[in-house]
Structures are given as structure tokens and as C-alpha cells.
Design an enzyme around this catalytic site. Structure first.
Site, PDB file in Angstrom:
ATOM      1  N   ASP A 159       0.798  -1.200  -0.075  1.00 23.68           N
ATOM      2  CA  ASP A 159       0.041   0.135   0.169  1.00 23.68           C
ATOM      3  C   ASP A 159       1.047   1.370   0.057  1.00 23.68           C
ATOM      4  O   ASP A 159       2.128   1.102   0.500  1.00 23.68           O
ATOM      5  CB  ASP A 159      -0.810  -0.039   1.328  1.00 23.68           C
ATOM      6  CG  ASP A 159      -2.243   0.894   0.922  1.00 23.68           C
ATOM      7  OD1 ASP A 159      -2.169   2.019   0.316  1.00 23.68           O
ATOM      8  OD2 ASP A 159      -3.114   0.056   1.158  1.00 23.68           O
ATOM      9  N   ASP A 168       3.343   2.044  -4.824  1.00 20.13           N
ATOM     10  CA  ASP A 168       2.266   2.842  -5.820  1.00 20.13           C
ATOM     11  C   ASP A 168       2.072   1.742  -6.890  1.00 20.13           C
ATOM     12  O   ASP A 168       2.887   1.506  -7.765  1.00 20.13           O
ATOM     13  CB  ASP A 168       3.033   3.856  -6.384  1.00 20.13           C
ATOM     14  CG  ASP A 168       2.120   4.890  -7.488  1.00 20.13           C
ATOM     15  OD1 ASP A 168       0.951   4.271  -7.574  1.00 20.13           O
ATOM     16  OD2 ASP A 168       2.692   6.021  -7.669  1.00 20.13           O
ATOM     17  N   ASN A 194      -6.297  -5.481  -5.309  1.00 15.19           N
ATOM     18  CA  ASN A 194      -7.417  -4.783  -4.421  1.00 15.19           C
ATOM     19  C   ASN A 194      -7.401  -3.038  -4.604  1.00 15.19           C
ATOM     20  O   ASN A 194      -8.079  -2.551  -4.298  1.00 15.19           O
ATOM     21  CB  ASN A 194      -7.423  -5.105  -2.836  1.00 15.19           C
ATOM     22  CG  ASN A 194      -8.243  -4.320  -2.133  1.00 15.19           C
ATOM     23  OD1 ASN A 194      -9.398  -4.353  -2.069  1.00 15.19           O
ATOM     24  ND2 ASN A 194      -7.612  -3.476  -1.102  1.00 15.19           N
ATOM     25  N   TYR A 207     -14.951   6.199 -12.096  1.00 16.20           N
ATOM     26  CA  TYR A 207     -14.850   4.906 -11.468  1.00 16.20           C
ATOM     27  C   TYR A 207     -15.811   3.802 -12.117  1.00 16.20           C
ATOM     28  O   TYR A 207     -15.583   2.639 -12.178  1.00 16.20           O
ATOM     29  CB  TYR A 207     -15.717   5.000  -9.973  1.00 16.20           C
ATOM     30  CG  TYR A 207     -15.715   3.910  -8.943  1.00 16.20           C
ATOM     31  CD1 TYR A 207     -14.622   3.793  -8.351  1.00 16.20           C
ATOM     32  CD2 TYR A 207     -16.838   3.550  -8.846  1.00 16.20           C
ATOM     33  CE1 TYR A 207     -14.368   2.424  -7.521  1.00 16.20           C
ATOM     34  CE2 TYR A 207     -16.853   2.261  -7.776  1.00 16.20           C
ATOM     35  CZ  TYR A 207     -15.501   1.933  -7.226  1.00 16.20           C
ATOM     36  OH  TYR A 207     -15.645   0.958  -6.106  1.00 16.20           O
ATOM     37  N   THR A 219     -16.310   0.416   4.891  1.00 16.09           N
ATOM     38  CA  THR A 219     -14.780   0.719   4.971  1.00 16.09           C
ATOM     39  C   THR A 219     -14.662   1.970   5.089  1.00 16.09           C
ATOM     40  O   THR A 219     -15.478   2.907   4.926  1.00 16.09           O
ATOM     41  CB  THR A 219     -14.392   0.180   3.606  1.00 16.09           C
ATOM     42  OG1 THR A 219     -14.833   1.094   2.496  1.00 16.09           O
ATOM     43  CG2 THR A 219     -14.532  -1.365   3.123  1.00 16.09           C
TER      44      THR A 219
END
Length: 239
Positions: free
Chosen positions: A37, A54, A81, A146, A181
Site C-alpha cells: 500500500d 504505488d 485490491n 470509477y 470501509t
């Protein structure tokens, strides 16, 4: 439920939310997990190796996969993910924002599969899970970039599934619905209420629900499953 002892997994976007739950679940099932991450991942625990990453950087992908090859000699599981959202309507969407979202959500998945396949193909074995979204299979107003990126993830997953099935490599996608989340909790109440009102089960899911689906898809229980889009959405897409 799933025994992944002896397998090596790479999970992106693991600092929080779904990625954190997936990395933890895979480790609990016995896998050796490398979690990546751009954020701090120190709360994942000592049994999970963490790396700054990245996903839009091809050189960093090469470095991380090379490190896995050197230390473990194999890569059995890839979970793409890492992702971001964006809420702009098409007529308001800047090219800069489009490129940012596509680079992370779509190109990051491409790079992950490309580099993971370097280790999976010689062994003629591997399981890839790409995290898409219910927005990859349907549409809601706005979130134009998105939507485009998550639709693309589904097509890329199916392409990988049919391209590498004969080499023993499976590729599947998971489509989370409204999951609790930091990303969804940062959305407006209006948007969250709209998703929950349209969910037949009437409630949102938890990151662990998605992690369980991922563990199934990468396990031997799913050995004859490839190219599927698995919703984890409380019935949202069944309407």
C-alpha cells in the site's frame, strides 16, 4: 475453512478496509502474505510482510515481484485490491481526475497481472482475484471514471481467465456492494442511503465478507472456477 498452507500471496491496497481483511484472512489460512500500500500498514502484524507500493508504477511492481521471487521462489495468489473512487459527473470530469482513477483502478490491475504471471506461468499454477465493484456491472448517476475503470476490470479478468486457463492459472473478479470501509464511510449519507435502500438484504456488508469470497476463489475448492464475476452485495445486482 480454507487451507492455504505453503502458498505465497500478494495483496495490494492492504492498509485498510477490504485489502486489510483479505491480507489477514489469507495469512490466517496459512499463506505467506506480502501486503502492499502507499499508506502505513504497521497494524497488520509481524506475520505479514508489508511493502510501500504505488500500483501505477511499473518499476515498483517489478521490484516487489522480483523480491517475492528471490525470497519465496514462487507466487501462488495475487489479489489486486488497490483502488480509489471518484464522484464527478461525466460533464464535470477533468482529464486529470480521469487519468488518476484509471491509472490506479485499471492500469494497476494490468501491471499486477502482468508481473504476477512472470512467476505463475513457469509453474503452470496460480490464482488471481481482481476486486471490481457492483459499479462494474451496473450504473448509478455520476462516478463516471470509477464506473469505467471497474467495468474494465471485469473484462480484463475474463481475458486473463481464457488466456491462461490452459496453463493452470485462474482469474476471477469479486464485486463488493456496500461494504463498511473507510471509503464508504467517507461518502455522503445520501449516497450511502441510496445504496443500502437498493440492497435487498437491507444492510451493508463487512470487509470480512469480501475476504471470505477471496479465500474461496484462491483455494482448491474453486479449482474449476475461472472467469467469474462474484458479487458480494446483499443481492444488489439480483434486482
Amino acid at each position: 475453512m480454507f487451507d492455504l498452507t505453503g502458498r505465497v500471496a500478494l495483496v495490494t491496497g492492504a492498509a485498510q478496509g477490504i485489502g486489510h481483511a483479505v491480507a489477514t484472512a489469507l495469512a490466517d489460512a496459512g499463506a505467506t502474505v506480502v501486503a502492499t500500500d502507499i499508506r502505513d500498514q504497521s497494524d497488520l502484524g509481524d506475520e505479514i510482510r508489508t511493502r510501500s507500493h504505488d500500483v501505477t508504477d511499473p518499476r515498483r511492481w517489478a521490484e516487489i515481484v522480483d523480491e517475492v521471487a528471490d525470497s519465496e521462489g514462487r507466487l501462488d495468489i495475487l489479489v489486486n485490491n488497490a483502488g480509489v473512487s471518484g464522484y464527478d459527473q461525466l460533464h464535470e470530469l477533468s482529464l486529470q481526475e480521469w487519468n488518476r482513477i484509471v491509472a490506479i483502478n485499471q492500469t494497476g490491475v494490468l501491471l499486477g497481472m502482468k508481473h504476477a504471471l512472470r512467476l505463475m506461468r513457469p509453474r503452470r499454477s496460480g490464482a488471481i482475484v481482481n476486486i471490481s465493484s457492483i459499479c462494474g456491472a451496473t450504473s448509478v448517476a455520476g462516478v463516471a471514471a470509477y464506473h469505467a475503470s471497474k467495468h474494465a476490470v471485469l473484462t480484463m479478468t475474463k481475458n486473463a481467465a481464457v488466456s491462461y486457463a490452459a496453463e493452470g492459472i485462474r482469474a476471477n473478479a469479486v464485486l463488493p456492494g456496500w461494504i463498511r470501509t473507510p471509503l464508504t464511510l467517507g461518502q455522503t449519507d445520501e449516497l450511502n442511503d441510496a445504496f443500502l435502500d437498493a440492497t435487498p438484504m437491507g444492510v451493508g456488508g463487512e470487509s470480512a465478507d469480501v475476504a471470505a469470497a477471496v479465500c474461496f476463489l484462491v483455494s482448491d475448492h474453486a479449482r474449476f472456477i475461472t472467469g467469474v464475476d462474484l458479487p458480494v452485495d446483499g443481492g444488489y445486482l439480483a434486482r
